[in-house]
Design a protein around this motif. Sequence first.
Motif, PDB file in Angstrom:
ATOM      1  N   THR A  73      -2.428  10.684  -5.850  1.00  0.00           N
ATOM      2  CA  THR A  73      -3.116  11.001  -4.469  1.00  0.00           C
ATOM      3  C   THR A  73      -4.363  11.760  -4.652  1.00  0.00           C
ATOM      4  O   THR A  73      -4.493  12.366  -5.859  1.00  0.00           O
ATOM      5  CB  THR A  73      -2.026  11.643  -3.544  1.00  0.00           C
ATOM      6  N   ASP A 121       0.823  -1.028  -0.141  1.00  0.00           N
ATOM      7  CA  ASP A 121       0.137  -0.014   0.004  1.00  0.00           C
ATOM      8  C   ASP A 121       0.798   1.045  -0.091  1.00  0.00           C
ATOM      9  O   ASP A 121       1.444   1.634   0.988  1.00  0.00           O
ATOM     10  CB  ASP A 121      -0.770   0.041   1.316  1.00  0.00           C
ATOM     11  N   GLY A 127       0.015   4.325  -0.451  1.00  0.00           N
ATOM     12  CA  GLY A 127      -0.974   5.519  -0.311  1.00  0.00           C
ATOM     13  C   GLY A 127      -1.444   6.208  -1.212  1.00  0.00           C
ATOM     14  O   GLY A 127      -1.405   7.499  -1.402  1.00  0.00           O
TER      15      GLY A 127
END
Lengths: 276, 471
Positions: free
Chosen positions: A272, A156, A158
């Motif tokens: 993101t 992961d 992010g």
Amino acid sequence: MRVALFITCVNDTLFPGTGQAVVTLLRRLGCDVEFPQAQTCCGQMHVNTGYPEEGRLLARHFVDVFAEYDAVVAPSGSCAAMVREQYPRLTRATAPAAVPAAGTSADATVAGVAPAGRVRVPSSGGPVSFADEVAALTPKVYDLSEFLIDVLGVTDVGAYFPHRVTYHPTCHSLRGLHLGDRPTRLLEQVRGLELVPLPGADECCGFGGTFAVKNPAISAAMCGDKVHNVVSTRAEVLCAADNSCLMHIGGTLKRQRTGVRIMHLAEILAATEVTR
Amino acid sequence: MSGGNNTFLGMPAFPENAAAAVQNSQLRFNLRKATHTIRGKRAGVVAELPDWMELRQAGKEIKDHTLRNLERYLLQLEEAVTEAGGHVHWAADADEANRIVADLVKATGETSVVKVKSIATQEIGLNEALQAEGITAYETDLAELIVQLGDDWPSHILVPAIHRNRSEIREIFQDKMADWGRAAPEGLTDEPSALAEAARLHLRERFLSTKVAVSGANFMIAETGTLVILESEGNGRMCLTLPETLISVVGIEKLLPSWRDLEVFLQLLPRSSTGERMNPYTSAWTGAVEGQEFHLVLLDNGRTQVLADEVGRQALRCIRCSACLNVCPVYERAGGHSYGSVYPGPIGAILTPQLRGMSSAVDASLPYASTLCGACFEVCPVAIDIPEVLVHLRGKAPHARAERLGMRAAGWVLNRPGRLGRTQRLGSRLRRFVPKRLPGPLSGWTNTRDIPDIPAESFRDWWNRTDGGAR
């Protein structure tokens, strides 16, 4: 740990955004990365087209540039596979014939002949052959997903990417590097991302470097089938870990006005909430 | 007349053959269906064996060991075959092998022979050579019969008529069977069972009336002088047992040291080729059986030359299973005839240019008939690294002058980071002038694809301008 980016000549020249995404991603994960300015090309095009001498010069250059680093990360399965699979063969080709001269023992042969590829004399110890240098470097060369999972130990990263994505495992990442499911494990952890399986995923897209130029009809037929499969998934984005294959498939996706975008794995992993 | 390599001489290079083949939608449909079916079957039966990778490694090592000691094992084989009442002949090339076989047939006073499917005899053009001597060779393998009746070329190692569908086969049987013997039955349909029955009736006459047979072999066992054939139809067994004279033409690389080694290959070959756990018929014979005369023709025809190439010699491990053809995306679209040889597909792309040299257009283009995707290596039951050999052969292939200059120029640019940087900046500045369709040899690429836009700034310039994104 000193980590060098090997951005590859195709990414450097045509897909700088991929390199920038790698930098963003690795920095976000706390990695201090360097970009050795002297880097150029791994030599894959030359070797695979039948020009091993030119390829060997580029391999020599690559080893000189990257030997001092603890890890070399490349956002390209085929270039990483080139270094790991083909460099040892290139050095074997330069090694002298294994037939000892009459009257010499096997030991004398090993120590006594000067391999053609011998260039460096390190500060300690005896002469080091090109083969030794390559053998020392190749285990430190990673594809991006290998580096993330095997070295940094993260799946992961992010990332946030709220789109429907299908993944094409390129031949060299699949059968050269044996990346297995590493890239899809990374994608599965991306928030918002819907990963849809690609039918016939492990079939070649027909790029093959100069194959696409030398055998255009077969290459186009293979890519046509690949594009057909991509479109059948109704994905918005086709993702892969190699921009060469993506350029090939993407060129057809665009020509056929399919509306499917191509994105390198690094670009999705770098995304993101702020970027998208 | 169908078959041999002579028919392939003077063929255009692979890209031209393939470009024509890929337009044939019926061919593409037939090939796609057949190769995908058999590759699925293979994957299924291979997955059943937990020790497949060990078997593969054992197959590779046995073959390598045999090839390294080929001379010793061949002499052992010759002694054992002779001891068992057979006669051994050594043939350096195709002409010599054809002459030996023709003389042996003539000595029997016969003018026809039945044949078990044999790629080695196709490689040397035996059928045509016998025809020139007034001897007719009748193929008895079903697919080979279809190829022969259709005056066609084989296009697959295992399924030589893979490019034909059953309605085409029905037409061939109806039109041509009568010319070669018993005619096709009235009202023949394209049902597989009806087609098989027509072939069975046609061939039965042949088996019962012919006194000389020509075979190949899948394996030869040095310790006992035994030859082994694996097949699916039983025609092989008929050819091997009924005739009074049996002549086997076998490549010298088909050797195994001992019976024990066969254990490995009886598992590797059927699973890799037909996707079966075991092939229906396995026949083994040693020397001359009662009342039969047996001749073994050991064929070199370029093989010792391949053996001298340290990288290329692994092609001689090949057991002709055809698994590499069935997974190859290039073969699937180009078809077997494009390769201009009885050895099509990935294995043909490395074997043919080594056996024949690269002086013809088609042979010089074969090392490039692959994307190096590696699927062939992955399925090869004796772990022939076909991509490695392809790259090796490309290094030896003749290169066009324009390509040589282009590659040298690219090498010059890529060899120094400064030159690469300047070239990138030049490209960026001129990017609006780059045409959407490229000229010359690159046009093949842009005919079906859009080239990517050249970015305003390369990665290295971005890195320097922003200090790696820090500014």
